[in-house]
Design an enzyme around this catalytic site. Structure first.
Site, PDB file in Angstrom:
ATOM      1  N   SER A 109     -29.455  22.657  11.993  1.00  0.00           N
ATOM      2  CA  SER A 109     -28.457  22.661  10.920  1.00  0.00           C
ATOM      3  C   SER A 109     -27.623  23.937  10.939  1.00  0.00           C
ATOM      4  O   SER A 109     -28.134  25.027  11.222  1.00  0.00           O
ATOM      5  CB  SER A 109     -29.166  22.554   9.568  1.00  0.00           C
ATOM      6  OG  SER A 109     -28.260  22.806   8.512  1.00  0.00           O
ATOM      7  N   TYR A 132     -21.242  21.933   9.867  1.00  0.00           N
ATOM      8  CA  TYR A 132     -20.458  21.765   8.648  1.00  0.00           C
ATOM      9  C   TYR A 132     -19.155  22.512   8.883  1.00  0.00           C
ATOM     10  O   TYR A 132     -19.169  23.626   9.433  1.00  0.00           O
ATOM     11  CB  TYR A 132     -21.186  22.352   7.438  1.00  0.00           C
ATOM     12  CG  TYR A 132     -22.298  21.470   6.910  1.00  0.00           C
ATOM     13  CD1 TYR A 132     -22.049  20.145   6.564  1.00  0.00           C
ATOM     14  CD2 TYR A 132     -23.582  21.963   6.717  1.00  0.00           C
ATOM     15  CE1 TYR A 132     -23.061  19.333   6.059  1.00  0.00           C
ATOM     16  CE2 TYR A 132     -24.600  21.163   6.211  1.00  0.00           C
ATOM     17  CZ  TYR A 132     -24.326  19.847   5.882  1.00  0.00           C
ATOM     18  OH  TYR A 132     -25.318  19.043   5.375  1.00  0.00           O
ATOM     19  N   THR A 158     -21.186  16.623  10.710  1.00  0.00           N
ATOM     20  CA  THR A 158     -21.576  15.838   9.532  1.00  0.00           C
ATOM     21  C   THR A 158     -20.324  15.518   8.724  1.00  0.00           C
ATOM     22  O   THR A 158     -19.605  16.423   8.298  1.00  0.00           O
ATOM     23  CB  THR A 158     -22.597  16.617   8.689  1.00  0.00           C
ATOM     24  OG1 THR A 158     -23.736  16.851   9.525  1.00  0.00           O
ATOM     25  CG2 THR A 158     -23.025  15.841   7.459  1.00  0.00           C
ATOM     26  N   LYS A 236     -21.925  12.284  12.268  1.00  0.00           N
ATOM     27  CA  LYS A 236     -23.108  11.891  11.489  1.00  0.00           C
ATOM     28  C   LYS A 236     -22.691  11.525  10.075  1.00  0.00           C
ATOM     29  O   LYS A 236     -22.088  12.350   9.379  1.00  0.00           O
ATOM     30  CB  LYS A 236     -24.110  13.053  11.461  1.00  0.00           C
ATOM     31  CG  LYS A 236     -25.321  12.822  10.580  1.00  0.00           C
ATOM     32  CD  LYS A 236     -26.352  13.918  10.757  1.00  0.00           C
ATOM     33  CE  LYS A 236     -27.549  13.734   9.860  1.00  0.00           C
ATOM     34  NZ  LYS A 236     -27.289  14.144   8.470  1.00  0.00           N
ATOM     35  N   HIS A 260     -27.346  10.483   4.830  1.00  0.00           N
ATOM     36  CA  HIS A 260     -27.832  11.828   4.545  1.00  0.00           C
ATOM     37  C   HIS A 260     -29.184  11.752   3.820  1.00  0.00           C
ATOM     38  O   HIS A 260     -29.490  12.557   2.939  1.00  0.00           O
ATOM     39  CB  HIS A 260     -26.798  12.568   3.678  1.00  0.00           C
ATOM     40  CG  HIS A 260     -26.634  14.028   3.983  1.00  0.00           C
ATOM     41  ND1 HIS A 260     -25.535  14.543   4.619  1.00  0.00           N
ATOM     42  CD2 HIS A 260     -27.425  15.100   3.719  1.00  0.00           C
ATOM     43  CE1 HIS A 260     -25.658  15.856   4.724  1.00  0.00           C
ATOM     44  NE2 HIS A 260     -26.788  16.216   4.196  1.00  0.00           N
TER      45      HIS A 260
END
Ligand SMILES: Cc1cc2nc3c(=O)[nH]c(=O)nc-3n(C[C@H](O)[C@H](O)[C@H](O)COP(=O)(O)O)c2cc1C
Length: 369
Positions: A109, A132, A158, A236, A260
């Site tokens: 992440s 992100y 994402t 995603k 998610h």
């Protein structure tokens, strides 16, 4: 960790709940809104029954596969999950080591509590980087360049979280990072914004997102992402045939059918329910992966039957991490491997590539599809 790990994921989750502070456990376990989607992700698997074939003479099913041309020991990767040092002091480093030992890719992440360089230094298997996208595009670019330079072999963008879904448990608990927990990927890139803001109430993560995130992201930005690195691009958070077709038209390499883990827009369908629609729209032009509620080998076989090339595993990894660090994650992944093998064998499938739509039925038994 106990010498024998709990026999199923529910017991393991109960053990994690016992070990973790309530604020952390609820951040990991919780979903958005009324948690309808969170529950439905699991319920969807129970609605799909297996149709095993007999007398297939399968002795040792083959689990190995590829994703994005990369070799995987089984059709499973670990989903990106933020803040892993809250589960165990070794955090993402433990997860990466366990993944490497089992031949399973780890998706790191952006909001990890170790930097991509630190994690890459212990990773022995594929490391994928989840992105992100920040308003500060210079910082976003630098982050992608760092991930590529560290050896990440895919960029997982994402797309379902322009803003964080309201997770009531986090709001009620005043979820915040304990002092001393660092966000290794943000340091040096975002100046003062690298540190989560101090807030009096509500979720600190949601507040941090509101400061950082780029809400103006569109399909037109894909060209920009491709210009940043040679890494294959995975989106995603796709839930519709329309977006699957757009992804294919924009040259995306893979999409993850994901909500998610029920943490964003409550009320969207379970991912297993929309997987067939998305896979059909993709039409083989890009790889289709899925996540959300996968907990067993038979769940993996159901997802493969309905069109997924691989699944991402979420929360059970955190429960393993909480219960036993690297060894705990390894035992979760190893149990899944054993279960997939058993499910394939009992379905009469010599390999993961032999699982077809005819191996499942929805609702009443007797009709495939
Ligand atoms: C605690 C937690 C943190 C997460 N953090 C991220 C993240 O940083 N980026 C992301 O794209 N998805 C994140 N997710 C979503 C997961 O990648 C994945 O979509 C979801 O957990 C899959 O559902 P499952 O947990 O039911 O297997 C997170 C999920 C959890 C449970």
């Amino acid at each position: 960790m106990r010498s024998t790990p709990p026999a199923n994921w529910e017991l393991l989750e109960a053990e994690a709940e016992r070990l973790l502070p309530q604020m952390v456990f609820e951040y990991y376990a919780g979903g958005a809104g009324d948690e309808v989607t969170l529950r439905d992700n699991r319920a969807a698997f129970a609605r799909v029954k297996l149709r095993p074939r007999m007398l297939c003479g399968v002795e040792e099913p083959a689990l190995a596969t590829t994703a994005l041309g990369q070799h995987l020991a089984m059709p499973v990767a670990v989903a990106p999950m933020a803040y892993q040092r809250l589960a165990h002091p070794d955090g993402e480093l433990a997860t990466a080591s366990a993944c490497g030992a089992l031949g399973v890719p780890m998706t790191l992440s952006t909001m990890a509590t170790a930097s991509v360089e630190e994690v890459a230094s212990v990773a022995t298997g594929p490391l994928w980087f989840q992105l992100y996208v920040w308003r500060d595009r210079g910082a976003t670019r630098a982050l992608v360049e760092r991930a590529a330079a560290a050896g990440a072999s895919a960029l997982v963008i994402t797309v379902d979280a322009p803003r964080l879904g309201t997770r009531r448990r986090d709001v009620e608990n005043g979820f915040a990072l304990p002092a001393g927990v660092r966000l290794g990927n943000l340091e040096g890139l975002l100046g003062a914004d690298a540190a989560p803001p101090s807030i009096d109430d509500g979720s600190q993560l949601a507040a941090h997102f509101a400061v950082l995130n780029d809400l103006q992201l569109t399909w037109r930005d894909l060209e920009w992402f491709r210009s940043l690195s040679p890494l294959p691009i995975v989106l995603k958070g796709v839930l519709t045939a329309e977006d699957a077709r757009l992804a294919a038209e924009h040259g995306v390499d893979a999409i993850v059918v994901s909500n998610h883990g029920g943490r964003q827009l409550d009320g969207v369908p379970a991912t297993l329910d929309v997987l067939p629609e998305v896979a059909e729209a993709a039409g083989g032009r890009l790889e289709v992966w899925m996540d959300g509620g996968v907990r067993s080998g038979t769940d993996v076989v159901r997802a493969l039957a309905l069109g997924a090339r691989l699944v991402l595993l979420g929360r059970p990894v955190l429960w393993g991490l909480a219960a036993g660090g690297e060894q705990g994650v390894a035992s979760v992944l190893d149990r899944l491997r054993v279960e997939i093998e058993e499910a394939l064998l009992l379905c009469g499938c010599p390999s993961v590539h032999d699982v077809t739509r005819a191996h499942v039925v929805r609702g009443r038994a007797g009709t495939s599809g």
